[in-house]
Design a protein around this motif. Structure first.
Motif, PDB file in Angstrom:
ATOM      1  N   GLY A 158       0.918  -1.243  -0.076  1.00  0.00           N
ATOM      2  CA  GLY A 158      -0.013  -0.019   0.009  1.00  0.00           C
ATOM      3  C   GLY A 158       0.811   1.279   0.040  1.00  0.00           C
ATOM      4  N   ASP A 159       2.140   1.135   0.380  1.00  0.00           N
ATOM      5  CA  ASP A 159       3.098   2.461   0.277  1.00  0.00           C
ATOM      6  C   ASP A 159       3.425   2.845  -1.363  1.00  0.00           C
ATOM      7  OD1 ASP A 159       4.716   0.243  -0.391  1.00  0.00           O
ATOM      8  OD2 ASP A 159       6.161   0.792   1.059  1.00  0.00           O
ATOM      9  N   LEU A 160       2.978   2.263  -2.253  1.00  0.00           N
ATOM     10  CA  LEU A 160       3.486   2.573  -3.647  1.00  0.00           C
ATOM     11  C   LEU A 160       2.281   3.792  -3.754  1.00  0.00           C
ATOM     12  CD1 LEU A 160       3.731  -0.775  -5.437  1.00  0.00           C
ATOM     13  CD2 LEU A 160       5.284   0.689  -5.122  1.00  0.00           C
ATOM     14  N   ASP A 161       3.382   4.843  -4.676  1.00  0.00           N
ATOM     15  CA  ASP A 161       2.148   5.946  -4.864  1.00  0.00           C
ATOM     16  C   ASP A 161       1.357   5.541  -5.815  1.00  0.00           C
ATOM     17  OD1 ASP A 161       4.032   7.604  -3.116  1.00  0.00           O
ATOM     18  OD2 ASP A 161       5.360   8.099  -5.011  1.00  0.00           O
ATOM     19  N   VAL A 162       1.299   4.738  -6.829  1.00  0.00           N
ATOM     20  CA  VAL A 162       0.365   4.745  -7.791  1.00  0.00           C
ATOM     21  C   VAL A 162      -1.001   4.189  -6.842  1.00  0.00           C
ATOM     22  CG1 VAL A 162       0.948   2.398  -8.359  1.00  0.00           C
ATOM     23  CG2 VAL A 162      -0.418   3.807 -10.033  1.00  0.00           C
ATOM     24  N   VAL A 163      -0.662   3.245  -5.815  1.00  0.00           N
ATOM     25  CA  VAL A 163      -1.826   2.573  -5.188  1.00  0.00           C
ATOM     26  C   VAL A 163      -2.736   3.985  -4.552  1.00  0.00           C
ATOM     27  CG1 VAL A 163      -2.612   1.080  -3.492  1.00  0.00           C
ATOM     28  CG2 VAL A 163      -0.817   0.439  -4.930  1.00  0.00           C
ATOM     29  N   ARG A 164      -1.687   4.837  -3.771  1.00  0.00           N
ATOM     30  CA  ARG A 164      -2.328   5.831  -2.954  1.00  0.00           C
ATOM     31  C   ARG A 164      -3.236   6.684  -4.006  1.00  0.00           C
ATOM     32  NH1 ARG A 164       2.683   5.536   0.229  1.00  0.00           N
ATOM     33  NH2 ARG A 164       3.596   7.438  -1.165  1.00  0.00           N
ATOM     34  N   ARG A 165      -2.395   6.975  -5.135  1.00  0.00           N
ATOM     35  CA  ARG A 165      -3.316   8.026  -6.091  1.00  0.00           C
ATOM     36  C   ARG A 165      -4.401   7.664  -6.609  1.00  0.00           C
ATOM     37  NH1 ARG A 165       1.988   8.233  -8.349  1.00  0.00           N
ATOM     38  NH2 ARG A 165       1.255   7.183 -10.233  1.00  0.00           N
ATOM     39  N   ASN A 166      -4.570   6.289  -6.761  1.00  0.00           N
ATOM     40  CA  ASN A 166      -6.051   5.802  -7.375  1.00  0.00           C
ATOM     41  C   ASN A 166      -6.644   4.660  -6.280  1.00  0.00           C
ATOM     42  OD1 ASN A 166      -5.464   6.627 -10.526  1.00  0.00           O
ATOM     43  ND2 ASN A 166      -3.303   5.734  -9.687  1.00  0.00           N
ATOM     44  N   ALA A 167      -6.465   4.974  -4.707  1.00  0.00           N
ATOM     45  CA  ALA A 167      -7.186   4.303  -3.786  1.00  0.00           C
ATOM     46  C   ALA A 167      -8.658   3.856  -4.172  1.00  0.00           C
ATOM     47  CB  ALA A 167      -6.793   4.773  -2.828  1.00  0.00           C
ATOM     48  N   ALA A 168      -9.373   5.263  -4.591  1.00  0.00           N
ATOM     49  CA  ALA A 168     -10.915   5.083  -4.606  1.00  0.00           C
ATOM     50  C   ALA A 168     -11.155   3.915  -5.641  1.00  0.00           C
ATOM     51  CB  ALA A 168     -11.095   6.435  -5.104  1.00  0.00           C
ATOM     52  N   ALA A 169     -10.387   3.635  -6.667  1.00  0.00           N
ATOM     53  CA  ALA A 169     -11.174   2.836  -7.551  1.00  0.00           C
ATOM     54  C   ALA A 169     -10.017   1.699  -7.563  1.00  0.00           C
ATOM     55  CB  ALA A 169     -10.933   3.441  -8.889  1.00  0.00           C
TER      56      ALA A 169
ATOM     57  N   GLY B  57       6.036   6.956 -12.189  1.00  0.00           N
ATOM     58  CA  GLY B  57       5.787   8.296 -12.237  1.00  0.00           C
ATOM     59  C   GLY B  57       4.450   8.606 -11.663  1.00  0.00           C
ATOM     60  N   ASP B  58       3.917   9.566 -12.407  1.00  0.00           N
ATOM     61  CA  ASP B  58       2.533  10.110 -12.034  1.00  0.00           C
ATOM     62  C   ASP B  58       1.465  10.321 -13.317  1.00  0.00           C
ATOM     63  OD1 ASP B  58       3.508  12.321 -13.029  1.00  0.00           O
ATOM     64  OD2 ASP B  58       3.319  13.574 -11.298  1.00  0.00           O
ATOM     65  N   ARG B  59       1.860   9.627 -14.238  1.00  0.00           N
ATOM     66  CA  ARG B  59       1.147   9.804 -15.358  1.00  0.00           C
ATOM     67  C   ARG B  59       0.030   8.531 -15.254  1.00  0.00           C
ATOM     68  NH1 ARG B  59      -0.423  13.437 -18.383  1.00  0.00           N
ATOM     69  NH2 ARG B  59       1.913  14.176 -18.421  1.00  0.00           N
ATOM     70  N   ASP B  60      -0.885   8.966 -14.482  1.00  0.00           N
ATOM     71  CA  ASP B  60      -2.019   8.152 -14.570  1.00  0.00           C
ATOM     72  C   ASP B  60      -3.084   8.054 -15.786  1.00  0.00           C
ATOM     73  OD1 ASP B  60      -1.130   7.308 -12.108  1.00  0.00           O
ATOM     74  OD2 ASP B  60      -2.301   8.482 -10.829  1.00  0.00           O
ATOM     75  N   VAL B  61      -3.198   9.198 -16.431  1.00  0.00           N
ATOM     76  CA  VAL B  61      -3.996   9.503 -17.489  1.00  0.00           C
ATOM     77  C   VAL B  61      -3.223   9.882 -18.638  1.00  0.00           C
ATOM     78  CG1 VAL B  61      -6.102  10.649 -18.369  1.00  0.00           C
ATOM     79  CG2 VAL B  61      -6.242   9.901 -15.831  1.00  0.00           C
ATOM     80  N   ILE B  62      -3.383   9.491 -19.784  1.00  0.00           N
ATOM     81  CA  ILE B  62      -2.582   9.996 -21.029  1.00  0.00           C
ATOM     82  C   ILE B  62      -3.595  10.983 -21.800  1.00  0.00           C
ATOM     83  CG2 ILE B  62      -0.985   7.956 -20.884  1.00  0.00           C
ATOM     84  CD1 ILE B  62      -2.604   7.283 -23.365  1.00  0.00           C
ATOM     85  N   ASN B  63      -2.882  12.031 -22.513  1.00  0.00           N
ATOM     86  CA  ASN B  63      -3.600  12.705 -23.425  1.00  0.00           C
ATOM     87  C   ASN B  63      -3.150  12.306 -24.850  1.00  0.00           C
ATOM     88  OD1 ASN B  63      -4.840  14.242 -21.329  1.00  0.00           O
ATOM     89  ND2 ASN B  63      -2.888  14.941 -20.894  1.00  0.00           N
ATOM     90  N   TYR B  64      -2.372  11.369 -25.155  1.00  0.00           N
ATOM     91  CA  TYR B  64      -2.030  11.209 -26.535  1.00  0.00           C
ATOM     92  C   TYR B  64      -1.582   9.703 -26.380  1.00  0.00           C
ATOM     93  CZ  TYR B  64       2.893  12.717 -25.820  1.00  0.00           C
ATOM     94  OH  TYR B  64       4.206  12.990 -25.153  1.00  0.00           O
ATOM     95  N   GLU B  65      -1.776   8.916 -27.493  1.00  0.00           N
ATOM     96  CA  GLU B  65      -1.318   7.810 -27.560  1.00  0.00           C
ATOM     97  C   GLU B  65       0.157   7.514 -27.502  1.00  0.00           C
ATOM     98  OE1 GLU B  65      -0.223   3.880 -29.874  1.00  0.00           O
ATOM     99  OE2 GLU B  65       0.329   5.894 -30.779  1.00  0.00           O
ATOM    100  N   GLY B  66       0.548   6.728 -26.366  1.00  0.00           N
ATOM    101  CA  GLY B  66       1.864   6.347 -26.077  1.00  0.00           C
ATOM    102  C   GLY B  66       2.564   7.059 -25.026  1.00  0.00           C
ATOM    103  N   GLN B  67       1.918   8.346 -24.510  1.00  0.00           N
ATOM    104  CA  GLN B  67       2.441   9.367 -23.739  1.00  0.00           C
ATOM    105  C   GLN B  67       3.095   8.701 -22.555  1.00  0.00           C
ATOM    106  OE1 GLN B  67      -0.412  12.006 -22.296  1.00  0.00           O
ATOM    107  NE2 GLN B  67       1.344  13.383 -21.497  1.00  0.00           N
TER     108      GLN B  67
ATOM    109  N   VAL C  98      10.507  -3.855 -10.614  1.00  0.00           N
ATOM    110  CA  VAL C  98      10.470  -2.286 -10.902  1.00  0.00           C
ATOM    111  C   VAL C  98       9.800  -1.567  -9.468  1.00  0.00           C
ATOM    112  CG1 VAL C  98       9.205  -0.202 -11.635  1.00  0.00           C
ATOM    113  CG2 VAL C  98      10.405  -1.888 -12.929  1.00  0.00           C
ATOM    114  N   ALA C  99       8.743  -2.200  -9.052  1.00  0.00           N
ATOM    115  CA  ALA C  99       8.053  -1.934  -7.525  1.00  0.00           C
ATOM    116  C   ALA C  99       9.087  -2.026  -6.408  1.00  0.00           C
ATOM    117  CB  ALA C  99       6.868  -2.717  -7.468  1.00  0.00           C
ATOM    118  N   ASP C 100       9.778  -3.077  -6.588  1.00  0.00           N
ATOM    119  CA  ASP C 100      10.743  -3.314  -5.284  1.00  0.00           C
ATOM    120  C   ASP C 100      11.878  -2.203  -5.410  1.00  0.00           C
ATOM    121  OD1 ASP C 100       9.252  -5.574  -4.589  1.00  0.00           O
ATOM    122  OD2 ASP C 100      10.525  -7.017  -5.368  1.00  0.00           O
ATOM    123  N   ASP C 101      12.296  -1.798  -6.519  1.00  0.00           N
ATOM    124  CA  ASP C 101      13.358  -1.004  -6.585  1.00  0.00           C
ATOM    125  C   ASP C 101      12.836   0.473  -6.125  1.00  0.00           C
ATOM    126  OD1 ASP C 101      16.239  -1.230  -7.352  1.00  0.00           O
ATOM    127  OD2 ASP C 101      15.933  -1.112  -9.512  1.00  0.00           O
ATOM    128  N   LEU C 102      11.864   0.765  -6.594  1.00  0.00           N
ATOM    129  CA  LEU C 102      11.147   2.111  -6.252  1.00  0.00           C
ATOM    130  C   LEU C 102      11.251   2.244  -4.806  1.00  0.00           C
ATOM    131  CD1 LEU C 102       8.560   2.349  -9.283  1.00  0.00           C
ATOM    132  CD2 LEU C 102      10.790   3.880  -8.649  1.00  0.00           C
TER     133      LEU C 102
END
Length: 758
Positions: free
Chosen positions: A571-582, A614-624, A662-666
């Motif tokens: 639960g300490d991964l940033d991506v989990v915290r940012r998107n906890a609601a869903a 990173g913090d790119r949870d939503v992209i605005n163009y393909e492959g961003q 990757v997660a373990d390294d972060l």
């Protein structure tokens, strides 16, 4: 006295609109030969008469020393009875036979024309439509062949006496230059407000004033309208980005010359050749840290797409502006580029503050090409203006004419006949009516221009692609050939290199419809042009929410982490915290497999690790997310992550192992740049070790790398190096993009190969 002979000669290739007839005329006059030269539907026809030695010298010179823009593909000759003719003439063009003439791409303004534009004593001083036999519009103004003025959008402009004199003078640079014009008889600039009304004053000077005031200007170019703003003016660039609904995707920048390019970016010899060549593409360059461009030009990017002026109007505009300018396609996101004057005002009036336009019609819309340099050579990203419709020679003839309908994203189509493949200009993402109409109009134009009636139509397997539906609507009229997406990728690379296979094909991309109805994208194939076997692939994972997992890459991180940690995701991964609601609902969606199609896509794997680090949870163009992830990599890092490769055929590589590493390294505090480099190195090792596994079974030692993931030059370099270290020959894309812009060529090559094998 030597015996006179007469020879009828046929020259085929790109020999119309490139000064070939004037070249032939000058050569014949210099050698004292009689005869004639003309254009027809097949190319250039010549009859030449004189001594045998001089006729042979003449014939040899046709291929040895042609004009710079000409591409001579075939010369044939036969003896005909001498007539005693001593003078040499340019004959009227003929029509009525089978069309085989090849049309030249549009060509950047030459140095001779630029000198005239800079000379106050010249009648074309400062003229925005100066051109000659060696430069100017070609493909975008051609309506039909043969390439003569009546068959172009210049037909309505009647030459003045001075231009006509140049046009008919064999010693003039504009001898038979079809778009020739001057201020007295040619197109004229106009400046309009956003409603289409005229703005008083000199159009060019007023346009520059508006740009300096921070306004957004629509500029009519060769293949459509651009939207322009001063590149260093943040309010103007931000306004352009907001109005265009283009949140993050980088804008291209035009600079007046190489000096301006070097002030912004690193420019090596290969980059300089591309920037200054006749095609004038946008070239992706590594930007200087202190490059003076607004933050909104290329948010967060280490790269800038630069191009140099390629029309007289661009040169005049940039010189007067005395600053780099953003020059991006004139459209709202996801629409094709505007190219008709009335539709430009209607579609772009909410974006541009004014329109710098003119009265020379554009017949075929064409976006700018985009390239980057890899190992000193070209790596196309988008092949369009300056390259199209130059044919790609096929190593084997097509038994019957082929239309290949392409895929969906970065769409192109391809028309193939005999030994030529004509890959279209960039159409865009084939997801709406406007783009589909652009596709169908383009197909009609190519079929007419190259006199092709398709007997074979190739298409993707995906039943919902508009290109597939277009092809299926022709069932019963033509023979349909369904080509699996990743086989088409590999076949595209084979055709690009003139190779038939078999090879080990590595096709890594976002996704494509697989033979098992899952979404492939991390494929190791044993393939030739007629077929393939799936030798290995990335292990499949669900895409929770389907297309939503592409737009929201954190969803891919969720399912990969769920697999990597057996459901106990830290639960300490940033991506989990940012998107906890869903988070839990998305994970549950993936576990149940409801609205969660299975995919083996390497593109989706890149999305997962990019959003994880990173913090790119939503992209605005393909492959961003993947593009940003590549740029974060530390180039000095040599470490990697371990992975497994299952036994059996096809083997699989569980991507969850890499995501877990990757997660373990972060979590251990490793810098994201180091993590990115290690991940890239690991994927490169997957490529090399996967190919080694396939070689053990197949004995093949040639590898073709294709798919949009291989636009990533960091991955491409490291994978290629590892393969070469292991003794593989590596085939790369050099003439068409590795992304879906090259799919249509692959489809055409497969369809033709299967037709030959019937």
């Amino acid at each position: 006295m030597s015996t006179r002979v007469r020879s009828a000669i046929r020259v085929e290739g790109v020999v119309q609109g490139v000064g070939f007839r004037p070249f032939v005329y000058g050569l014949a006059v210099r050698l004292g030969l009689g005869g004639l030269v003309g254009n027809d539907e097949r190319g250039v026809f010549i009859e030449v008469e004189g001594t045998r030695a001089l006729v042979e010298e003449f014939t040899a010179a046709l291929s040895a020393d042609p004009p710079p823009l000409a591409v001579v593909e075939r010369i044939s000759s036969r003896a005909v009875p001498p007539t005693g003719e001593t003078g040499f003439t340019i004959a009227r063009s003929t029509a009525g036979g089978e069309r085989g003439a090849l049309v030249s791409p549009d060509v950047a303004t030459c140095e001779d024309c630029l000198r005239e534009m800079d000379d106050p004593a010249d009648r074309r001083y400062g003229y925005a439509f100066t051109n000659c036999t060696n430069c100017g519009p070609r493909f975008t103004i051609v309506e039909d062949v043969p390439y003569d003025r009546p068959n172009t959008t210049m037909a309505a402009f009647v030459m003045c006496d001075d231009c006509a004199r140049e046009y008919h003078d064999p010693g003039d640079r504009r001898f038979h230059a079809q778009p020739v014009c001057c201020p007295a008889c040619g197109p004229r600039l106009r400046l309009l407000d956003r409603a289409g009304g005229p703005i008083a004053g000199p159009p060019l000077e007023k346009a520059v004033e508006l740009l300096r005031e921070g306004k957004v200007l629509a500029v009519k170019g060769l293949g459509g309208y651009h939207l322009a703003a001063v590149a260093a003016c943040e309010p103007a660039v931000a306004a352009l980005r907001s109005r265009k609904h283009r949140e993050d995707k980088p804008f291209a920048v035009m600079v007046s010359g190489l000096a301006g390019a070097r002030r912004l970016c690193e420019v090596g010899e290969a980059e300089e050749r591309l920037l200054t060549g006749g095609s004038r593409p946008i070239v992706l360059l590594r930007r200087h840290g202190d490059a003076k461009v607004a933050p909104s030009v290329a948010p967060g990017s280490r790269w800038l797409g630069l191009m140099l002026p390629y029309t007289p109007l661009h040169h005049l505009l940039l010189r007067r502006l005395e600053a780099p300018a953003v020059l991006t396609s004139g459209n709202v996101s996801d629409e094709p580029i505007a190219y008709r004057d009335d539709e430009a005002v209607a579609r772009l009036g909410g974006i541009a503050d004014a329109f710098l336009t003119h009265d020379r019609p554009i017949h075929m819309r064409t976006d700018d090409s985009v390239l980057r340099v890899f190992r000193g050579g070209e790596l196309p990203i988008r092949r369009s203006r300056g390259y199209v419709p130059h044919p790609l020679p096929l190593a084997w003839d097509c038994p019957r004419p082929v239309l290949a309908c392409g895929a969906e994203l970065k769409h192109t189509f391809c028309v193939a006949r005999r030994g030529h493949a004509f890959v279209s200009h960039h159409i865009g993402d084939l997801e709406n009516y406007e783009t589909f109409r652009s596709f169908t109009e383009g197909v009609g134009h190519f079929l007419r221009l190259f006199d092709v009636v398709p007997e074979v139509v190739a298409h993707d397997l995906h039943p919902e692609y508009l290109s597939t539906k277009y092809a299926l609507a022709r069932d019963g009229v033509v023979d349909l050939v369904a080509v699996q997406h990743h086989h088409a990728h590999v076949a595209s690379c084979l055709a690009d290199n003139g190779v038939a296979g078999p090879v080990i094909g590595v096709a890594f991309d976002g996704l494509g419809y697989g033979q098992d109805a899952t979404l492939w994208g991390g494929e190791f194939l044993v393939a030739d042009l007629t077929g393939f076997e799936r030798a290995g692939h990335l292990a499949t994972v669900p895409m929770p929410g389907g297309a939503a997992a592409i737009r929201q890459p954190w969803r891919m991180a969720a399912v990969y982490l769920d697999a990597a940690y057996d459901g106990a995701v830290p639960g300490d991964l940033d991506v989990v915290r940012r998107n906890a609601a869903a988070w839990e609902s998305v994970v549950a969606l993936g576990r149940r497999g409801v609205n969660a199609p299975l995919t083996s896509s390497v593109g989706r794997l890149f999305d997962a690790v990019a959003t994880l680090a990173g913090d790119r949870d939503v992209i605005n163009y393909e492959g961003q997310a993947a593009v940003e992830w590549e740029q974060r990599a530390d180039p000095e890092e040599t470490g990697s992550y371990g992975f497994r490769m299952t036994d059996g055929t096809p083997f699989t590589v569980p991507g969850a192992d890499l995501v877990g590493a990757v997660a373990d390294d972060l979590r251990a505090g490793t810098a994201p740049g180091v993590v990115s480099a290690r991940f890239h190195n690991a994927v490169a090792r997957v490529v090399a070790e996967g190919c080694a596994r396939v070689r053990e079974e197949s004995g093949l030692s040639t590898v073709a790398l294709s798919g949009g993931v291989f636009q990533n030059v960091l991955l491409l370099e490291r994978a290629t190096a590892l393969l070469e270290e292991r003794g593989f020959q590596v085939l790369l894309h050099r003439r068409v993009p590795p992304n879906d812009g090259g799919i249509s060529l692959g489809q055409a090559a497969v369809a033709a190969a299967r037709d030959r094998a019937r």
